[in-house]
Design a protein around this motif. Structure first.
Motif, short mmCIF file in Angstrom:
data_model
loop_
_atom_site.label_atom_id
_atom_site.label_comp_id
_atom_site.label_asym_id
_atom_site.label_seq_id
_atom_site.Cartn_x
_atom_site.Cartn_y
_atom_site.Cartn_z
N GLU A 102 0.84 -1.24 0.08
CA GLU A 102 0.17 0.00 -0.02
C GLU A 102 0.95 1.29 0.03
O GLU A 102 0.53 2.37 -0.38
N VAL A 103 2.08 1.26 0.57
CA VAL A 103 2.98 2.43 0.58
C VAL A 103 4.29 1.78 0.10
O VAL A 103 4.85 0.53 0.50
N ILE A 104 5.10 2.45 -0.49
CA ILE A 104 6.24 2.39 -0.96
C ILE A 104 7.31 3.62 -0.52
O ILE A 104 6.79 4.67 -0.92
N VAL A 105 8.33 3.54 0.22
CA VAL A 105 9.33 4.59 0.18
C VAL A 105 10.57 4.53 -0.61
O VAL A 105 11.23 3.53 -0.88
N GLU A 106 10.56 5.67 -1.45
CA GLU A 106 11.71 5.60 -2.46
C GLU A 106 12.98 6.46 -2.10
O GLU A 106 12.98 6.58 -0.88
N ASP A 107 13.61 7.06 -2.96
CA ASP A 107 14.68 8.05 -2.76
C ASP A 107 14.29 9.31 -2.18
O ASP A 107 13.98 10.33 -2.94
N LYS A 108 13.86 9.38 -0.68
CA LYS A 108 13.51 10.59 0.00
C LYS A 108 12.01 10.97 -0.72
O LYS A 108 11.63 12.36 -0.43
N PHE A 109 11.40 10.00 -1.06
CA PHE A 109 9.63 10.26 -1.43
C PHE A 109 8.99 9.18 -1.25
O PHE A 109 9.60 8.03 -1.12
N GLU A 110 7.70 9.22 -0.82
CA GLU A 110 6.95 7.91 -0.72
C GLU A 110 5.78 8.23 -1.47
O GLU A 110 5.38 9.01 -1.92
N ILE A 111 5.04 7.01 -2.01
CA ILE A 111 4.09 6.82 -2.77
C ILE A 111 2.78 6.24 -2.18
O ILE A 111 3.10 5.31 -1.32
N VAL A 112 1.63 6.52 -2.12
CA VAL A 112 0.40 5.87 -1.82
C VAL A 112 -0.65 6.25 -2.70
O VAL A 112 -0.79 7.42 -3.60
N HIS A 113 -1.67 5.36 -2.90
CA HIS A 113 -2.73 5.62 -4.04
C HIS A 113 -3.70 6.71 -3.63
O HIS A 113 -3.73 7.92 -4.11
N GLY A 114 -4.25 6.68 -2.35
CA GLY A 114 -5.08 7.83 -1.71
C GLY A 114 -4.93 8.75 -0.89
O GLY A 114 -4.57 9.78 -1.01
N SER A 115 -4.49 8.26 0.31
CA SER A 115 -3.90 9.07 1.40
C SER A 115 -3.16 8.19 2.20
O SER A 115 -3.24 7.06 2.51
#
Ligand code: ZN
Length: 242
Positions: A102-115
């Motif tokens: 549901e969440v991935i943390v990348e190179d100093k940013f994170e991603i999520v679909h809704g919130s």
């Protein structure tokens, strides 16, 4: 590192192909979920994402198709598309959707679909709805999708907020803010009255994000949807971009 950020593909292979062509020179592509739902090519879209090894998180439509999310809050057209997708999706692709995080943390940013408060369900459309996600962010930047409308909200060092919708070729200098939430819009079903596929590019070195739009063969997708009896409302909205 130059990232391509895509979201809400919604089984629209023509839109996905157009966007991937634009992103062929980036270092890495990231996908914010809703690979399936609404459109006529769920398997082809999942397989393209899998083949290119694009890190992807789950969207509400992905989890609806795998029956891991209740769809009582989906409208009738969305439900009809979920049901059709369940009939055609392969077991292997279903398993892939089931295992998306549901969440991935990348190179100093994170991603999520809704919130970050409710990854699969909550829509962030304004500053007050963004505040709980700002509080939960572990990185200075969070990319989201779900509303199908490109937008950015920035929390400034003085505690005030900036926010606006993003049009084709508009940029955000992420370094100007303490924290930033960016919605990259939808590849396969834009809803901001611009029917062209939407996607983002982010340079993690210069901290510049840019929003882009690219045209694709909408009529071809509409014909495919008609051929498999997907709802007329979903067919019409592609051309209207709403
Ligand atoms: Zn979506």
């Amino acid at each position: 590192m130059l990232y391509g950020i895509i979201s809400d593909i919604h089984s629209n292979l023509e839109a996905l192909t157009s966007v991937l062509k634009q992103l062929k020179n980036v270092d890495k592509i990231i996908c914010l979920g809703d690979v399936v739902g609404y459109g006529p090519n769920p398997n082809e879209c999942v397989e393209e994402i899998r083949q290119l090894k694009i890190p992807t998180i789950a969207g509400n439509h992905d989890r609806a198709v795998t029956k891991d999310l209740v769809t009582t809050w989906f409208n009738a057209n969305a439900k009809a598309a979920v049901k059709w997708t369940q009939q055609v999706i392969t077991l292997e692709n279903l398993e892939y959707l089931k295992n998306l995080p549901e969440v991935i943390v990348e190179d100093k940013f994170e991603i999520v679909h809704g919130s970050l408060r409710s990854p699969l369900e909550e829509y962030i459309t304004n500053i007050s709805e963004a505040i709980p996600t700002f509080d939960l962010m572990t990185q200075p930047l969070c990319f989201i999708g779900h509303t199908h409308r490109p937008m950015f909200i920035g929390l400034k060092n003085d505690g005030n907020f900036d926010g606006r919708t993003l049009k084709d070729n508009e940029e955000v200098f992420v370094g100007d803010y303490e924290k930033v939430i960016i919605n990259v819009g939808s590849v396969g079903q834009p809803r901001d009255r611009d029917p062209r596929a939407s996607y983002g590019a982010y340079n993690s070195k210069t901290k510049i994000f840019s929003l882009h739009r690219v045209a694709y063969d909408i009529v071809k997708v509409q014909k495919k949807m008609k051929a498999v009896n997907l709802p007329q409302f979903l067919i019409d909205r592609l051309a209207a971009g709403r």
